[in-house]
Motif scaffolding. Structure first.
Motif, PDB file in Angstrom:
ATOM      1  N   ALA A 272       0.824  -1.202   0.000  1.00 48.33           N
ATOM      2  CA  ALA A 272       0.000   0.000   0.000  1.00 48.33           C
ATOM      3  C   ALA A 272       0.863   1.260   0.000  1.00 48.33           C
ATOM      4  O   ALA A 272       0.345   2.362   0.002  1.00 48.33           O
ATOM      5  N   VAL A 273       2.174   1.100   0.029  1.00 48.19           N
ATOM      6  CA  VAL A 273       3.071   2.250   0.042  1.00 48.19           C
ATOM      7  C   VAL A 273       4.122   2.070  -1.049  1.00 48.19           C
ATOM      8  O   VAL A 273       4.385   0.965  -1.521  1.00 48.19           O
ATOM      9  N   LYS A 274       4.727   3.177  -1.442  1.00 51.35           N
ATOM     10  CA  LYS A 274       5.781   3.125  -2.453  1.00 51.35           C
ATOM     11  C   LYS A 274       7.040   2.526  -1.829  1.00 51.35           C
ATOM     12  O   LYS A 274       7.464   2.916  -0.747  1.00 51.35           O
ATOM     13  N   LEU A 275       7.624   1.560  -2.505  1.00 45.26           N
ATOM     14  CA  LEU A 275       8.807   0.885  -2.002  1.00 45.26           C
ATOM     15  C   LEU A 275      10.073   1.537  -2.551  1.00 45.26           C
ATOM     16  O   LEU A 275      10.055   2.132  -3.622  1.00 45.26           O
ATOM     17  N   PRO A 276      11.177   1.393  -1.820  1.00 49.29           N
ATOM     18  CA  PRO A 276      12.445   1.893  -2.365  1.00 49.29           C
ATOM     19  C   PRO A 276      12.867   1.072  -3.574  1.00 49.29           C
ATOM     20  O   PRO A 276      12.452  -0.074  -3.737  1.00 49.29           O
ATOM     21  N   ASP A 277      13.684   1.664  -4.422  1.00 51.71           N
ATOM     22  CA  ASP A 277      14.131   0.952  -5.618  1.00 51.71           C
ATOM     23  C   ASP A 277      15.104  -0.171  -5.274  1.00 51.71           C
ATOM     24  O   ASP A 277      15.192  -1.166  -5.995  1.00 51.71           O
ATOM     25  N   GLU A 278      15.844  -0.023  -4.163  1.00 55.61           N
ATOM     26  CA  GLU A 278      16.814  -1.043  -3.761  1.00 55.61           C
ATOM     27  C   GLU A 278      16.755  -1.270  -2.261  1.00 55.61           C
ATOM     28  O   GLU A 278      16.405  -0.373  -1.488  1.00 55.61           O
ATOM     29  N   LEU A 279      17.107  -2.483  -1.856  1.00 57.20           N
ATOM     30  CA  LEU A 279      17.150  -2.852  -0.446  1.00 57.20           C
ATOM     31  C   LEU A 279      18.451  -3.593  -0.159  1.00 57.20           C
ATOM     32  O   LEU A 279      18.873  -4.460  -0.939  1.00 57.20           O
ATOM     33  N   GLU A 280      19.066  -3.272   0.969  1.00 59.46           N
ATOM     34  CA  GLU A 280      20.262  -3.982   1.422  1.00 59.46           C
ATOM     35  C   GLU A 280      19.850  -4.899   2.571  1.00 59.46           C
ATOM     36  O   GLU A 280      19.301  -4.438   3.581  1.00 59.46           O
ATOM     37  N   ILE A 281      20.070  -6.210   2.418  1.00 55.60           N
ATOM     38  CA  ILE A 281      19.636  -7.185   3.417  1.00 55.60           C
ATOM     39  C   ILE A 281      20.838  -7.976   3.924  1.00 55.60           C
ATOM     40  O   ILE A 281      21.680  -8.426   3.127  1.00 55.60           O
ATOM     41  N   ASN A 282      20.910  -8.155   5.240  1.00 54.53           N
ATOM     42  CA  ASN A 282      21.959  -8.968   5.841  1.00 54.53           C
ATOM     43  C   ASN A 282      21.305  -9.976   6.775  1.00 54.53           C
ATOM     44  O   ASN A 282      20.706  -9.603   7.791  1.00 54.53           O
ATOM     45  N   VAL A 283      21.379 -11.247   6.426  1.00 54.22           N
ATOM     46  CA  VAL A 283      20.787 -12.326   7.237  1.00 54.22           C
ATOM     47  C   VAL A 283      21.887 -12.933   8.095  1.00 54.22           C
ATOM     48  O   VAL A 283      22.825 -13.554   7.577  1.00 54.22           O
ATOM     49  N   SER A 284      21.782 -12.753   9.408  1.00 51.13           N
ATOM     50  CA  SER A 284      22.807 -13.265  10.320  1.00 51.13           C
ATOM     51  C   SER A 284      22.439 -14.623  10.909  1.00 51.13           C
ATOM     52  O   SER A 284      23.312 -15.365  11.376  1.00 51.13           O
ATOM     53  N   GLN A 285      21.136 -14.962  10.911  1.00 55.80           N
ATOM     54  CA  GLN A 285      20.705 -16.237  11.489  1.00 55.80           C
ATOM     55  C   GLN A 285      19.416 -16.678  10.815  1.00 55.80           C
ATOM     56  O   GLN A 285      18.518 -15.881  10.586  1.00 55.80           O
ATOM     57  N   LEU A 286      19.329 -17.967  10.500  1.00 56.59           N
ATOM     58  CA  LEU A 286      18.123 -18.536   9.913  1.00 56.59           C
ATOM     59  C   LEU A 286      17.214 -19.088  11.004  1.00 56.59           C
ATOM     60  O   LEU A 286      17.683 -19.567  12.041  1.00 56.59           O
ATOM     61  N   ALA A 287      15.916 -19.040  10.748  1.00 59.39           N
ATOM     62  CA  ALA A 287      14.962 -19.689  11.641  1.00 59.39           C
ATOM     63  C   ALA A 287      15.068 -21.200  11.461  1.00 59.39           C
ATOM     64  O   ALA A 287      15.299 -21.691  10.356  1.00 59.39           O
ATOM     65  N   GLN A 288      14.894 -21.923  12.549  1.00 59.16           N
ATOM     66  CA  GLN A 288      14.921 -23.377  12.455  1.00 59.16           C
ATOM     67  C   GLN A 288      14.025 -23.977  13.532  1.00 59.16           C
ATOM     68  O   GLN A 288      13.654 -23.319  14.506  1.00 59.16           O
TER      69      GLN A 288
ATOM     70  N   ASN B 129      18.377 -26.595  18.031  1.00 62.12           N
ATOM     71  CA  ASN B 129      17.512 -25.818  18.898  1.00 62.12           C
ATOM     72  C   ASN B 129      16.543 -24.967  18.083  1.00 62.12           C
ATOM     73  O   ASN B 129      16.795 -24.656  16.916  1.00 62.12           O
ATOM     74  N   ALA B 130      15.423 -24.616  18.689  1.00 59.35           N
ATOM     75  CA  ALA B 130      14.444 -23.753  18.028  1.00 59.35           C
ATOM     76  C   ALA B 130      14.945 -22.315  18.072  1.00 59.35           C
ATOM     77  O   ALA B 130      15.317 -21.813  19.135  1.00 59.35           O
ATOM     78  N   GLN B 131      14.938 -21.657  16.921  1.00 58.37           N
ATOM     79  CA  GLN B 131      15.408 -20.274  16.884  1.00 58.37           C
ATOM     80  C   GLN B 131      14.723 -19.488  15.776  1.00 58.37           C
ATOM     81  O   GLN B 131      14.185 -20.054  14.824  1.00 58.37           O
ATOM     82  N   ASP B 132      14.753 -18.148  15.926  1.00 64.57           N
ATOM     83  CA  ASP B 132      14.169 -17.239  14.951  1.00 64.57           C
ATOM     84  C   ASP B 132      15.211 -16.825  13.919  1.00 64.57           C
ATOM     85  O   ASP B 132      16.422 -16.943  14.143  1.00 64.57           O
ATOM     86  N   ALA B 133      14.719 -16.335  12.796  1.00 63.96           N
ATOM     87  CA  ALA B 133      15.588 -15.691  11.814  1.00 63.96           C
ATOM     88  C   ALA B 133      15.916 -14.287  12.302  1.00 63.96           C
ATOM     89  O   ALA B 133      15.047 -13.596  12.853  1.00 63.96           O
ATOM     90  N   GLU B 134      17.139 -13.875  12.097  1.00 59.67           N
ATOM     91  CA  GLU B 134      17.571 -12.521  12.467  1.00 59.67           C
ATOM     92  C   GLU B 134      18.246 -11.890  11.263  1.00 59.67           C
ATOM     93  O   GLU B 134      19.117 -12.500  10.625  1.00 59.67           O
ATOM     94  N   LEU B 135      17.831 -10.671  10.929  1.00 61.17           N
ATOM     95  CA  LEU B 135      18.376  -9.985   9.760  1.00 61.17           C
ATOM     96  C   LEU B 135      18.227  -8.484   9.933  1.00 61.17           C
ATOM     97  O   LEU B 135      17.499  -8.003  10.817  1.00 61.17           O
TER      98      LEU B 135
ATOM     99  N   SER C   8      12.149 -12.872  12.874  1.00 61.82           N
ATOM    100  CA  SER C   8      11.007 -13.602  12.325  1.00 61.82           C
ATOM    101  C   SER C   8      11.075 -15.064  12.720  1.00 61.82           C
ATOM    102  O   SER C   8      12.155 -15.663  12.729  1.00 61.82           O
ATOM    103  N   ALA C   9       9.922 -15.644  13.040  1.00 63.16           N
ATOM    104  CA  ALA C   9       9.864 -17.070  13.373  1.00 63.16           C
ATOM    105  C   ALA C   9      10.046 -17.945  12.145  1.00 63.16           C
ATOM    106  O   ALA C   9      10.292 -19.142  12.266  1.00 63.16           O
TER     107      ALA C   9
END
Length: 469
Positions: A107-123, A258-264, A273-274
């Protein structure tokens, strides 16, 4: 003409044909009894007999069909996402994203580019048992297993159950082997996945949560038939697991994951995020992480789809206006309403004002709409969001005007036709005209599929009532 008269006219036309001499029908169309017109004539001569029978679709019906087609075309283009869907590309195939549709569309205008850094995956949490020599015949134990889901706090060494209700599964002697216990857990559909793994000739029970995330950890309490629910030496208690207990006394399974969330981070903003399918980072965007690492995402609308959408809308409007011109001046008022409504489609004001002419859609000297695709793409490169939204607004306007017209008294009465019949009609030509009516009516998208016969005139009456005739 009311429904009874329409049905009666059809009945008269078919009734004349029904009076054909059955003994002569094998020779072709046949001849009428008692010296009626056509007796002894060839097929070609019979069709030259006088007739006033006519079957036709009315002007209103043809216009209604054209208007329905225009409304359908406009409905398929009535938003920016339908006009030109968003596309996301990534320089790292393990970290990607896609734009969501439907209720979760942006519902909003998105930026043309995004920088993403994923440090941990959910499991999800995963446990495994001690090794057993056999998986199918030796009984591990009997009793029951109670499963609770929640979050384990390692700092306080406590397990906090979540809102999911605890559930139990009974392990009888028939289910007491490793394979039997795995099958029992899977059958119970507890939110766990169990399997037996071969470990160099010995066997281990492996149990995993089906959902990822730190809040979806689980613990297993055992009610062992041997009366000892915590020991790791004998019986079903060897499958007990409470992360807050000591090893071999209530914490008897080994935790292998172990159970863990994603971290980015998304443009420097922390996100947890779970799931590894992350909907909470940006409205209308789902990020999908399969590995840790960094990625640069580029977001853009589909320029080629925009061109196809603009051409579809312009062609649809021109075809409708051509139909209006064929039907005469009585239909001109609706075409004028559409033109006036489209002239008012714009966004912004002053120097920021954008209208259809500025994106390449204008009228020629003949009055038809024209599309300048170069001008459209140039405007799209400057501001893809506004151009897509404007074209979607134009389609929505056409849809609204068409819908209002179709619901009006003028067009809301359904497809109309007339069947005139009087004494002395040529029954052979009447049959041909009725067949023509059947064919033409079946091709009208606003009509129900219907083929009149002498056996279903009552059904015709119902059909005409439903169609609004």
């Amino acid at each position: 003409m009311n429904l009874y008269n329409i049905a009666n006219s059809l009945s008269q036309s078919y009734g004349a044909l029904a009076g054909l001499d059955a003994g002569r029908q094998a020779t072709g169309i046949g001849a009428l009894r008692n010296g009626t017109p056509g007796q002894g004539l060839s097929v070609a001569e019979r069709f030259r007999l006088p007739s006033s029978t006519s079957v036709s679709l009315s002007e209103r019906g043809r216009l209604q069909s054209a208007l329905s087609d225009l409304k359908s075309k406009a409905s398929a283009l009535n938003s920016a996402d339908k006009v030109a869907a968003g596309r996301v590309s990534s320089d790292n195939p393990a970290i990607s994203a896609r734009l969501q549709t439907g209720d979760k569309a942006r519902a909003v205008k998105l930026p043309d580019e995004l920088e993403i850094n994923v440090s941990q995956l959910a499991q999800s949490q995963q446990l495994r048992s001690q090794a057993f020599a056999d998986k199918d015949s030796s009984i591990v134990g009997t009793g029951s297993l109670r499963i609770e889901f929640g979050r384990f706090n390692s700092a306080s060494n406590t397990f906090q159950p979540n809102e999911r209700a605890a559930r139990s599964v009974t392990i009888s002697a028939g289910d007491g082997t490793l394979s039997g216990i795995a099958n029992a857990l899977n059958r119970a559909d507890l939110g766990l996945k169990a399997s037996v793994e071969d470990d160099n000739g010995s066997f281990r029970l492996q149990i995993s949560a089906t959902q990822t995330g730190a809040a979806n950890a689980f613990r297993i309490s055992v009610s062992d038939s041997d009366g000892n629910n915590r020991d790791n030496g004998l019986g079903l208690s060897r499958l007990a697991f409470d992360p807050g207990e000591v090893p071999n006394s209530g914490r008897n399974l080994q935790q292998t994951r172990n159970a863990q969330d994603a971290e980015l981070t998304v443009d420097g903003r922390n996100v947890v995020s779970a799931s590894n399918q992350i909907d909470t980072a940006l409205e209308g965007v789902r990020i999908e992480a399969r590995e840790t690492g960094t990625a640069r995402l580029s977001l853009a609308r589909d320029a080629q789809q925009l061109g196809r959408s603009a051409r579809s809308l312009v062609d649809g409007l021109n075809r409708f206006e051509q139909q209006v011109a064929q039907e005469g001046s009585g239909s001109a008022r609706l075409a004028s309403q559409l033109r006036t409504a489209l002239d008012k489609v714009e966004s912004g004001s002053g120097r920021e004002r954008l209208d259809l002419a500025q994106i390449g859609i204008s009228r020629s000297r003949t009055g038809q709409l024209e599309l300048n695709e170069d001008k459209l793409q140039q405007a799209f490169r400057v501001d893809a969001e506004r151009v897509s939204a404007l074209l979607g607004q134009a389609a929505s306007t056409v849809e609204s005007v068409s819908s209002t017209a179709l619901q009006s008294r003028e067009f809301g009465q359904g497809e109309r036709f007339s069947i005139a019949s009087r004494s002395g009609d040529n029954p052979y030509l009447a049959q041909a005209r009725l067949q023509q009516f059947q064919s033409r009516a079946a091709q009208q998208p606003t009509l129900l599929s219907y083929s009149p016969t002498t056996q279903n005139l009552y059904g015709l009456s119902q059909y005409l009532s439903i169609a609004g005739l």
